[in-house]
Design a protein around this motif. Structure first.
Motif, PDB file in Angstrom:
ATOM      1  N   ARG A   1      -3.308   9.797  -2.226  1.00 35.21           N
ATOM      2  CA  ARG A   1      -2.441  10.171  -3.341  1.00 35.21           C
ATOM      3  C   ARG A   1      -3.238  10.402  -4.623  1.00 35.21           C
ATOM      4  O   ARG A   1      -2.904  11.282  -5.419  1.00 35.21           O
ATOM      5  CB  ARG A   1      -1.391   9.079  -3.557  1.00 35.21           C
ATOM      6  N   ILE A   2      -4.274   9.621  -4.832  1.00 39.88           N
ATOM      7  CA  ILE A   2      -5.101   9.808  -6.026  1.00 39.88           C
ATOM      8  C   ILE A   2      -5.809  11.156  -5.974  1.00 39.88           C
ATOM      9  O   ILE A   2      -5.818  11.910  -6.954  1.00 39.88           O
ATOM     10  CB  ILE A   2      -6.119   8.662  -6.163  1.00 39.88           C
TER      11      ILE A   2
ATOM     12  N   VAL B   1       4.382   5.494  -5.598  1.00 38.67           N
ATOM     13  CA  VAL B   1       4.544   5.452  -7.050  1.00 38.67           C
ATOM     14  C   VAL B   1       3.623   6.455  -7.731  1.00 38.67           C
ATOM     15  O   VAL B   1       4.013   7.098  -8.725  1.00 38.67           O
ATOM     16  CB  VAL B   1       4.267   4.025  -7.578  1.00 38.67           C
ATOM     17  N   ILE B   2       2.408   6.621  -7.206  1.00 35.87           N
ATOM     18  CA  ILE B   2       1.423   7.515  -7.828  1.00 35.87           C
ATOM     19  C   ILE B   2       1.948   8.935  -7.984  1.00 35.87           C
ATOM     20  O   ILE B   2       1.912   9.489  -9.094  1.00 35.87           O
ATOM     21  CB  ILE B   2       0.094   7.499  -7.026  1.00 35.87           C
ATOM     22  N   PRO B   3       2.457   9.593  -6.916  1.00 40.77           N
ATOM     23  CA  PRO B   3       2.958  10.960  -7.101  1.00 40.77           C
ATOM     24  C   PRO B   3       4.176  11.036  -8.015  1.00 40.77           C
ATOM     25  O   PRO B   3       4.379  12.056  -8.692  1.00 40.77           O
ATOM     26  CB  PRO B   3       3.311  11.411  -5.671  1.00 40.77           C
ATOM     27  N   ILE B   4       4.988   9.977  -8.050  1.00 44.32           N
ATOM     28  CA  ILE B   4       6.146   9.969  -8.954  1.00 44.32           C
ATOM     29  C   ILE B   4       5.672   9.981 -10.402  1.00 44.32           C
ATOM     30  O   ILE B   4       6.182  10.733 -11.242  1.00 44.32           O
ATOM     31  CB  ILE B   4       7.041   8.748  -8.682  1.00 44.32           C
ATOM     32  N   LEU B   5       4.677   9.157 -10.715  1.00 44.13           N
ATOM     33  CA  LEU B   5       4.115   9.131 -12.069  1.00 44.13           C
ATOM     34  C   LEU B   5       3.437  10.456 -12.417  1.00 44.13           C
ATOM     35  O   LEU B   5       3.504  10.916 -13.563  1.00 44.13           O
ATOM     36  CB  LEU B   5       3.126   7.977 -12.207  1.00 44.13           C
ATOM     37  N   MET B   6       2.800  11.058 -11.405  1.00 46.73           N
ATOM     38  CA  MET B   6       2.115  12.331 -11.641  1.00 46.73           C
ATOM     39  C   MET B   6       3.097  13.441 -11.984  1.00 46.73           C
ATOM     40  O   MET B   6       2.717  14.440 -12.609  1.00 46.73           O
ATOM     41  CB  MET B   6       1.306  12.718 -10.411  1.00 46.73           C
ATOM     42  N   GLN B   7       4.366  13.271 -11.583  1.00 47.39           N
ATOM     43  CA  GLN B   7       5.364  14.291 -11.886  1.00 47.39           C
ATOM     44  C   GLN B   7       5.511  14.519 -13.383  1.00 47.39           C
ATOM     45  O   GLN B   7       5.851  15.620 -13.818  1.00 47.39           O
ATOM     46  CB  GLN B   7       6.723  13.890 -11.291  1.00 47.39           C
ATOM     47  N   LEU B   8       5.254  13.476 -14.170  1.00 43.78           N
ATOM     48  CA  LEU B   8       5.366  13.599 -15.620  1.00 43.78           C
ATOM     49  C   LEU B   8       4.400  14.652 -16.165  1.00 43.78           C
ATOM     50  O   LEU B   8       4.676  15.298 -17.176  1.00 43.78           O
ATOM     51  CB  LEU B   8       5.088  12.238 -16.281  1.00 43.78           C
ATOM     52  N   VAL B   9       3.281  14.810 -15.479  1.00 42.27           N
ATOM     53  CA  VAL B   9       2.293  15.815 -15.877  1.00 42.27           C
ATOM     54  C   VAL B   9       2.522  17.122 -15.123  1.00 42.27           C
ATOM     55  O   VAL B   9       2.543  18.209 -15.726  1.00 42.27           O
ATOM     56  CB  VAL B   9       0.858  15.306 -15.610  1.00 42.27           C
TER      57      VAL B   9
ATOM     58  N   GLY C   1       0.820  -1.213   0.000  1.00 37.72           N
ATOM     59  CA  GLY C   1       0.000   0.000   0.000  1.00 37.72           C
ATOM     60  C   GLY C   1       0.846   1.251   0.000  1.00 37.72           C
ATOM     61  O   GLY C   1       0.588   2.198  -0.756  1.00 37.72           O
ATOM     62  N   THR C   2       1.887   1.263   0.838  1.00 36.34           N
ATOM     63  CA  THR C   2       2.795   2.403   0.889  1.00 36.34           C
ATOM     64  C   THR C   2       3.546   2.562  -0.430  1.00 36.34           C
ATOM     65  O   THR C   2       3.737   3.681  -0.922  1.00 36.34           O
ATOM     66  CB  THR C   2       3.808   2.233   2.040  1.00 36.34           C
ATOM     67  N   GLY C   3       3.952   1.438  -1.009  1.00 34.64           N
ATOM     68  CA  GLY C   3       4.678   1.478  -2.284  1.00 34.64           C
ATOM     69  C   GLY C   3       3.839   2.075  -3.403  1.00 34.64           C
ATOM     70  O   GLY C   3       4.297   2.946  -4.155  1.00 34.64           O
TER      71      GLY C   3
END
Length: 249
Positions: free
Chosen positions: A145-146, A13-21, A7-9
């Motif tokens: 995070r979502i 990961v979600i905010p890291i992927l969001m960095q692309l946007v 769950g923590t992982g």
């Protein structure tokens, strides 16, 4: 352990992927100011809770755990009210102390609310762990995070820098709403909270703020200081680049 770690992982990961946007919708100065905001928030959350939140998992009696939860909320509210008063009365000295960019100085008014919500979510998380509601704890982190990422993207698309801060607040609010629902499922009952019990436990678990508070503050400050120093002696732009390196690494 697997549920909590996964769950923590996923939540990381979600905010890291969001960095692309996000890195394409906000300026580097926006991220620099937001980084300073978060660097102030983290140590203050530790102070606000007085480390009573980590004591929640210890008592075998659920009523004691419930009252420790209440203590963490009370200390949180008192600290946030005090901090808001300081910001209102001494806003300009605070801005000067941290070299907070004037353009983003209104972020300081969001700081008490951010501390209150994040602190409450920490207390909720420890209570859920105590009840072995590991799946609920993991789901709350992911939902946070979502909600955070979605809000930040929306504000970024309409060119509102404050969206980074609003996203953090909305994320924590989502976490709290989801968390309180999980608490009710775990038979959490505020009727168990009593004045005498709070007094007794505040004293009985005083070793937590006495021996654990300062090390915890120093631990968070070691992470926050590089951001605060770079912003103090250089600019929000350099702070933004430093924040990007932290995300990338």
């Amino acid at each position: 352990t697997a549920i909590l770690v996964s769950g923590t992982g996923i939540a990381q990961v979600i905010p890291i992927l969001m960095q692309l946007v996000l890195r394409r919708t906000y300026s580097i100065e926006d991220f620099g100011a937001f980084s300073v905001y978060m660097s102030l928030l983290s140590p203050f959350v530790v102070i606000a809770l007085f480390r009573y939140e980590i004591a929640i998992v210890i008592p075998s009696d659920k009523k004691d755990a419930t009252n420790l939860f209440a203590i963490s909320l009370i200390t949180n509210l008192i600290f946030v009210a005090f901090l808001l008063l300081i910001i209102i009365l001494f806003k300009n000295p605070v801005i000067s102390l941290f070299n907070f960019p004037e353009k983003y100085s209104y972020y300081l008014y969001f700081l008490p609310l951010g501390i209150l919500l994040f602190g409450a979510s920490q207390s909720i998380n420890y209570f859920l762990i105590r009840e072995k509601a590991f799946k609920a704890s993991a789901i709350n982190k992911i939902s946070r995070r979502i909600a955070e990422g979605f809000t930040q993207v929306i504000f970024g698309l309409i060119k509102q820098p404050v969206g980074l801060v609003i996203g953090d607040i909305i994320g924590n609010l989502s976490n709290n709403i989801s968390g309180f629902r999980q608490l009710l499922k775990a038979d959490f009952n505020f009727a168990d909270v009593t004045k005498d019990k709070i007094k007794s436990l505040f004293s009985g678990y005083s070793s937590f703020p006495k021996y654990n508070l300062l090390p915890a503050i120093l631990d968070t400050i070691t992470v926050a200081l590089p951001v605060l120093f770079i912003n103090k002696f250089f600019s929000a732009q350099y702070t933004g680049y430093f924040d990007l390196t932290q995300v990338a690494l």
